[in-house]
Design a protein around this motif. Structure first.
Motif, short mmCIF file in Angstrom:
data_model
loop_
_atom_site.label_atom_id
_atom_site.label_comp_id
_atom_site.label_asym_id
_atom_site.label_seq_id
_atom_site.Cartn_x
_atom_site.Cartn_y
_atom_site.Cartn_z
N UNK A 171 26.54 -1.96 -7.69
CA UNK A 171 25.63 -2.16 -8.82
C UNK A 171 26.31 -2.92 -9.94
N UNK A 172 25.51 -3.67 -10.69
CA UNK A 172 26.02 -4.35 -11.89
C UNK A 172 25.06 -4.05 -13.04
N UNK A 173 25.53 -4.25 -14.24
CA UNK A 173 24.75 -3.94 -15.44
C UNK A 173 23.68 -5.00 -15.70
N UNK A 174 22.80 -4.66 -16.63
CA UNK A 174 21.77 -5.61 -17.04
C UNK A 174 22.39 -6.88 -17.61
N UNK A 175 23.40 -6.72 -18.47
CA UNK A 175 24.04 -7.89 -19.08
C UNK A 175 24.71 -8.76 -18.03
N UNK A 176 25.36 -8.13 -17.05
CA UNK A 176 26.03 -8.91 -16.00
C UNK A 176 25.00 -9.65 -15.15
N UNK A 177 23.87 -9.01 -14.86
CA UNK A 177 22.82 -9.66 -14.09
C UNK A 177 22.29 -10.89 -14.81
N UNK A 178 22.07 -10.78 -16.11
CA UNK A 178 21.56 -11.92 -16.87
C UNK A 178 22.61 -13.01 -17.02
N UNK A 179 23.87 -12.60 -17.04
CA UNK A 179 24.94 -13.61 -17.10
C UNK A 179 24.97 -14.42 -15.81
N UNK A 180 24.80 -13.74 -14.69
CA UNK A 180 24.82 -14.42 -13.39
C UNK A 180 23.58 -15.27 -13.18
N UNK A 181 22.44 -14.80 -13.66
CA UNK A 181 21.17 -15.52 -13.47
C UNK A 181 20.31 -15.37 -14.71
N UNK A 182 20.51 -16.23 -15.71
CA UNK A 182 19.80 -16.10 -16.99
C UNK A 182 18.28 -16.21 -16.88
N UNK A 183 17.77 -16.80 -15.80
CA UNK A 183 16.33 -17.00 -15.67
C UNK A 183 15.58 -15.78 -15.16
N UNK A 184 16.28 -14.67 -14.90
CA UNK A 184 15.62 -13.44 -14.47
C UNK A 184 14.64 -12.95 -15.52
N UNK A 185 13.59 -12.26 -15.07
CA UNK A 185 12.71 -11.58 -16.02
C UNK A 185 13.53 -10.52 -16.75
N UNK A 186 13.56 -10.60 -18.06
CA UNK A 186 14.39 -9.66 -18.82
C UNK A 186 13.63 -8.39 -19.22
N UNK A 187 12.30 -8.49 -19.33
CA UNK A 187 11.51 -7.32 -19.71
C UNK A 187 11.61 -6.24 -18.63
N UNK A 188 12.12 -5.08 -19.00
CA UNK A 188 12.22 -3.98 -18.05
C UNK A 188 13.42 -4.04 -17.13
N UNK A 189 14.21 -5.11 -17.22
CA UNK A 189 15.38 -5.24 -16.35
C UNK A 189 16.41 -4.16 -16.68
N UNK A 190 16.85 -3.43 -15.66
CA UNK A 190 17.82 -2.36 -15.88
C UNK A 190 19.20 -2.66 -15.28
#
Length: 573
Positions: free
Chosen positions: A140-159
Motif C-alpha cells: 500500500x501507498x499513501x494518498x500523497x504518494x499516489x498523487x505524486x506518481x500519477x497526478x491525474x488521478x481523481x483526488x476526491x475521495x482518494x484514500x
C-alpha cells in the motif's frame, strides 16, 4: 522458415492447424515438440489479428476474482510465470497502481482482500530463473504518494493506492512468431497467406483442408489425421464450414480498441475504474503509453473490424472521466489499434443482447465427434493470450489421444525460439561486447526482438556478397532497427508484404506512423530483395499507409478516415 504449399500438399500430416495466431502457434509448437508431423495454415500474416491487438499483458486477471473465477486466475498466474521462464527476452514484470476510494468495492479494505488472494494464488510466482523477474507481494501507498506518481488521478475521495505486479510482453506478434519458428525447428511446416476454403472428407470424418494460396491463386489440399480449428474470432465460421452450416457452439466477439500516446505514467501501469465506461489500463510501453481497452460486442464479420473516429472520441471520454487531470485530446493520440476477443457463447440461440464484459475468458476444446458426430476435427474456442500455451497443451492432448500418440507436453519447460538466454541483463551486456562494432542500442534492440538467435539474424548479412556493410546500418539515423532485420524477415520469416515487416517483424509501426523516410527505406529494401516493380512498390506503400488511418463509419460512404500521420503529427515527440 520457408513457405512451400506445394510441398505441404504432398505431405501426410498428423495435425493440420488452421489459424496462425497465438493459439495455433503454441499448438503447432507443442505438437512438434512431441514428435507429431504438423502443418500450420494462416489466411493472412501470422499474428495479424487478435494476437497483435492485445494490451501486451501477461496477467492473472485481477477482475476475474470478482466473478469468482478462481480456477482461471490461478491458471493465468501459473502461465504468467511459465512465460517469464520460457521467453525471458519478451516477458517482464510490470508494477500496477490501483487507487483506492472511500468504502465499497474500491475501498482499501476490499482491494487488500482481493490482492491478498491474488498473491496467494500466485504462490509460485518467484520460481523463475532470473532474479530480475521476481515479483513482490502487493503493498500500500499513501494518498500523497499516489498523487505524486500519477497526478491525474481523481483526488476526491482518494484514500491511497495499492501496488501489485503482473507482466508485459515486449512484442506479442514476435513472441507468437517465435512459437511458430520453434515448431518449424522441430519439423513442422507453416504457411501464411494460405486461406482454408473447405475441408476434405471421408464420410463423416474430416481428412484435411482445401487451401487457396493468396499470393498465387493456386489451390491445394493439405491432408492430416486431425484438423484443428484455432481460428480465434473466425472459429465459429470454420465450425460452420466443418459442421455443414450447423455449428454446435457460438462466439461472442468483443471489440477492444487501444490508443497510444506520450509517456504519462512513468514506469508503472495504472488500473482505473471509470464511472461511465468500466475499467481500463494505462500501460507504459517502449517510452510511450498504451491506454485500453474497450469492450463492446461486435456483430459484423471479423475481417471488417477497425477503429473509427467515434470509437476514439468515446474512449477518450471514458479515459478523461477516470483520469480527470489528464485532459487527453484527439491530437495527443499517436496511434490506435483494435482486436477482437473470441468469447464462448454458452447460449448461442438465446434471444436478447450479449454482454461481452461479463463473459468468461475461459477456453473450451471441442471434440466434434462428440458434439456432432464429425471425426478428425477439434475446435479451440475462447481463451486469452496468457493461457494460450496451456490451451495448446489441452488441444494436443486431445488430438494425440485420437491418433494414439502418448508423448506428453514439454512447452512448460522448453524455451521459445530465441529464449535460451539466461539472465536478460547479462545476456544483453555480453552481446554488446561481442558485437562492439555495432551501436549499443542496436544490439539491445536485437536482443529484445530475437533473443538467443541474434547471431543467426546478423549472419544473414553474409549470405550474399557486398551487402553486409549496408545491411548493418540503421534504417534511419534515430532508430535502432537495421537493414538486416528487413532482409532476414523476408528470407527466413515469411514476410511478404511491407505491412508484415512494419507491424509484425520489426514493430516499426506499432507506436504510430514511423515517418515517410522510414517507410520508403524499408520498402526500397523489400523491392530490391523481392524484385518489385514500381506499381507493386507504390501499392505496398499505399496499403501500409492506410493502416494508420481510422475506419470510416458505415454511414460515411466513401469518406476517407483521418490519417494519424496528419492528426497526430504535432503531438509526436
Amino acid at each position: 522458415m520457408q513457405r512451400d504449399l506445394k510441398a505441404m500438399s504432398e505431405t501426410d500430416y498428423d495435425l493440420v492447424i488452421v489459424g496462425g495466431g497465438v493459439t495455433g502457434a503454441t499448438t503447432a509448437w507443442d505438437a512438434a515438440l512431441r514428435g507429431l508431423k504438423v502443418a500450420l495454415l494462416e489466411k493472412n500474416d501470422f499474428a495479424h489479428a487478435t494476437t497483435s491487438g492485445s494490451s501486451k499483458l501477461v496477467h492473472g486477471g485481477l477482475r476475474y476474482l470478482v466473478n469468482g473465477e478462481l480456477k482461471l486466475v490461478r491458471e493465468s498466474l501459473r502461465e504468467r510465470r511459465i512465460w517469464e521462464n520460457i521467453a525471458p527476452h519478451m516477458v517482464h514484470p510490470l508494477p500496477f497502481i490501483l487507487p483506492t476510494y472511500g468504502r465499497g468495492m474500491k475501498s482499501g479494505l476490499v482491494l487488500a482482500i482481493g490482492l491478498t488472494f491474488y498473491d496467494l494464488l500466485s504462490y509460485d510466482r518467484n520460481f523463475v530463473s532470473d532474479d530480475d523477474k521476481k515479483i513482490p507481494a502487493y503493498h500500500s501507498i499513501s494518498r500523497d504518494e499516489a498523487l505524486r506518481l500519477m497526478p491525474s488521478l481523481k483526488s476526491d475521495g482518494l484514500t491511497g493506492a495499492k501496488i501489485y505486479y503482473d507482466c508485459q510482453m515486449f512484442a506479442p506478434e514476435r513472441l507468437c512468431l517465435e512459437c511458430i519458428e520453434g515448431a518449424v525447428e522441430y519439423g513442422a511446416d507453416a504457411a501464411n497467406y494460405a486461406e482454408v476454403t473447405d475441408f476434405t472428407r471421408d464420410g463423416a470424418c474430416i481428412t484435411g483442408t482445401t487451401v487457396k494460396d493468396a499470393l498465387t491463386g493456386e489451390t491445394y489440399e493439405i491432408k492430416g489425421k486431425v484438423t484443428i480449428n484455432a481460428a480465434g474470432p473466425w472459429a465459429d465460421e470454420l465450425m460452420r464450414l466443418g459442421e455443414n452450416h450447423n455449428p454446435s457452439r457460438g462466439l461472442i466477439r468483443s471489440k477492444g480498441i487501444h490508443i497510444i500516446t506520450r509517456e504519462i505514467s512513468g514506469k508503472s501501469a495504472l488500473a482505473i475504474q471509470s464511472d461511465i465506461g468500466g475499467h481500463f489500463f494505462v500501460i507504459p510501453w517502449r517510452n510511450h503509453t498504451i491506454i485500453g481497452t474497450t469492450d463492446a460486442v461486435f456483430k459484423d464479420e471479423p475481417d471488417r473490424v477497425g477503429v473509427t473516429e467515434e470509437d476514439i472520441r468515446d474512449f477518450l471520454s471514458v479515459v478523461n472521466d477516470g483520469l480527470p487531470g489528464l485532459h487527453l485530446k484527439r491530437e495527443d493520440i499517436l496511434h490506435f489499434y483494435v482486436g477482437i476477443r473470441p468469447l464462448i457463447d454458452h447460449e448461442p440461440n438465446a434471444d436478447g443482447p450479449k454482454d461481452s464484459y461479463k463473459a468468461s475468458r475461459e477456453a473450451e476444446v471441442c471434440d466434434h465427434k462428440k458434439l456432432s458426430s464429425i471425426d478428425g476435427f477439434i475446435s479451440a474456442l475462447g481463451g486469452k493470450w496468457t493461457t494460450s500455451r496451456h490451451l495448446a497443451e489441452q488441444i494436443v492432448d486431445m488430438a494425440a489421444h485420437k491418433i494414439g500418440h502418448v508423448k506428453t507436453c514439454e512447452t512448460h519447460c522448453t524455451p521459445v525460439y530465441g529464449g535460451e538466454i539466461g539472465r536478460l541483463k547479462s545476456f544483453i551486456t555480453r552481446a554488446q561486447k561481442r558485437h562492439a562494432h555495432l551501436p549499443a542500442d542496436v544490439v539491445e534492440n536485437l536482443c529484445h526482438f530475437y533473443g538467443s538467435r541474434i547471431d543467426e539474424v546478423l549472419a544473414t548479412a553474409n549470405e550474399k556478397p557486398d551487402e553486409k556493410t549496408e545491411l548493418l546500418r540503421r534504417i534511419t539515423p534515430e532508430n535502432p532497427t537495421i537493414g538486416i532485420q528487413i532482409i532476414h524477415a523476408i528470407r527466413h520469416e515469411m514476410a511478404t508484404h511491407l505491412s508484415d515487416i512494419i507491424f509484425r517483424r520489426t514493430g516499426l509501426g506499432t507506436l504510430g506512423h514511423p515517418g515517410v523516410p522510414m517507410l520508403n527505406r524499408v520498402a526500397e529494401l523489400m523491392a530490391r530483395e523481392l524484385d518489385w516493380d514500381e506499381t507493386r512498390l507504390a501499392n505496398e506503400l499505399a496499403e501500409t499507409g492506410r493502416m494508420f488511418e481510422t475506419q470510416p463509419r458505415r454511414d460515411e460512404g466513401d469518406m476517407q478516415g483521418a490519417s494519424m500521420a496528419e492528426a497526430g503529427q504535432e503531438a509526436r515527440p
